[in-house]
Design an enzyme around this catalytic site. Structure first.
Site, PDB file in Angstrom:
ATOM      1  N   CYS A  12      -1.001   3.585  -5.275  1.00 48.17           N
ATOM      2  CA  CYS A  12      -1.188   3.542  -3.824  1.00 48.17           C
ATOM      3  C   CYS A  12       0.137   3.084  -3.217  1.00 48.17           C
ATOM      4  CB  CYS A  12      -2.375   2.684  -3.408  1.00 48.17           C
ATOM      5  SG  CYS A  12      -2.250   0.931  -3.767  1.00 48.17           S
ATOM      6  N   CYS A  86      -0.976   7.624  -1.074  1.00 53.47           N
ATOM      7  CA  CYS A  86       0.475   7.403  -1.023  1.00 53.47           C
ATOM      8  C   CYS A  86       1.196   8.651  -0.533  1.00 53.47           C
ATOM      9  CB  CYS A  86       1.036   6.920  -2.362  1.00 53.47           C
ATOM     10  SG  CYS A  86       0.701   7.976  -3.745  1.00 53.47           S
ATOM     11  N   CYS A  90       3.802  10.193  -3.725  1.00 52.74           N
ATOM     12  CA  CYS A  90       3.186  10.305  -5.049  1.00 52.74           C
ATOM     13  C   CYS A  90       3.888  11.381  -5.859  1.00 52.74           C
ATOM     14  CB  CYS A  90       1.706  10.652  -4.919  1.00 52.74           C
ATOM     15  SG  CYS A  90       0.711   9.273  -4.349  1.00 52.74           S
TER      16      CYS A  90
END
Length: 136
Positions: A12, A86, A90
């Site tokens: 996250c 995220c 990510c």
């Protein structure tokens, strides 16, 4: 037969709430059958105290966890990557199993608001674990 443990990486933004609770649940429920990692695209200084408190209520201690920066190596070496908001930060690697869990961000919320997030994460972890380690 392959005895290698599956590796699950939770990602996250701050690595202080959702991913730490998910990692805590998976460690608790899977024992040593799964390697558990968590990281953040922009890690916070410390873990969210409301997340720590909410997990403590169900008997899981995550106080020893520290938010860490996501590395390409951690992602590349993981079998399953679970992202939690995220966005573009990510990493995407071909051949990995990805799941994006839409979960409310517990940042800045009190323990009352974090409990339902904790419980939803537990449900998702149970489903994931049943898929990763089928009952023999």
């Amino acid at each position: 037969m392959n005895h290698a443990k599956p590796t699950v990486l939770f990602v996250c933004v701050h690595n202080a709430g959702r991913s730490q609770m998910a990692a805590g649940w998976l460690r608790h429920l899977a024992g040593d059958t799964v390697e558990v990692r968590s990281a953040g695209s922009a890690p916070a200084e410390t873990i969210n105290p409301a997340a720590v408190e909410a997990m403590k209520e169900v008997g899981i201690d995550i106080t020893d966890q520290t938010p860490i920066k996501l590395t390409w190596d951690a992602a590349r070496e993981s079998d399953v990557i679970i992202t939690m908001g995220c966005g573009d930060a990510c990493p995407v690697f071909p051949g990995k199993r990805y799941e994006d869990w839409k979960l409310e961000d517990p940042a800045g919320k009190g323990v009352d608001a974090v409990r339902p997030i904790r419980d939803e994460i537990k449900t998702r972890i149970e489903v994931l674990l049943a898929d990763l380690i089928p009952a023999s």
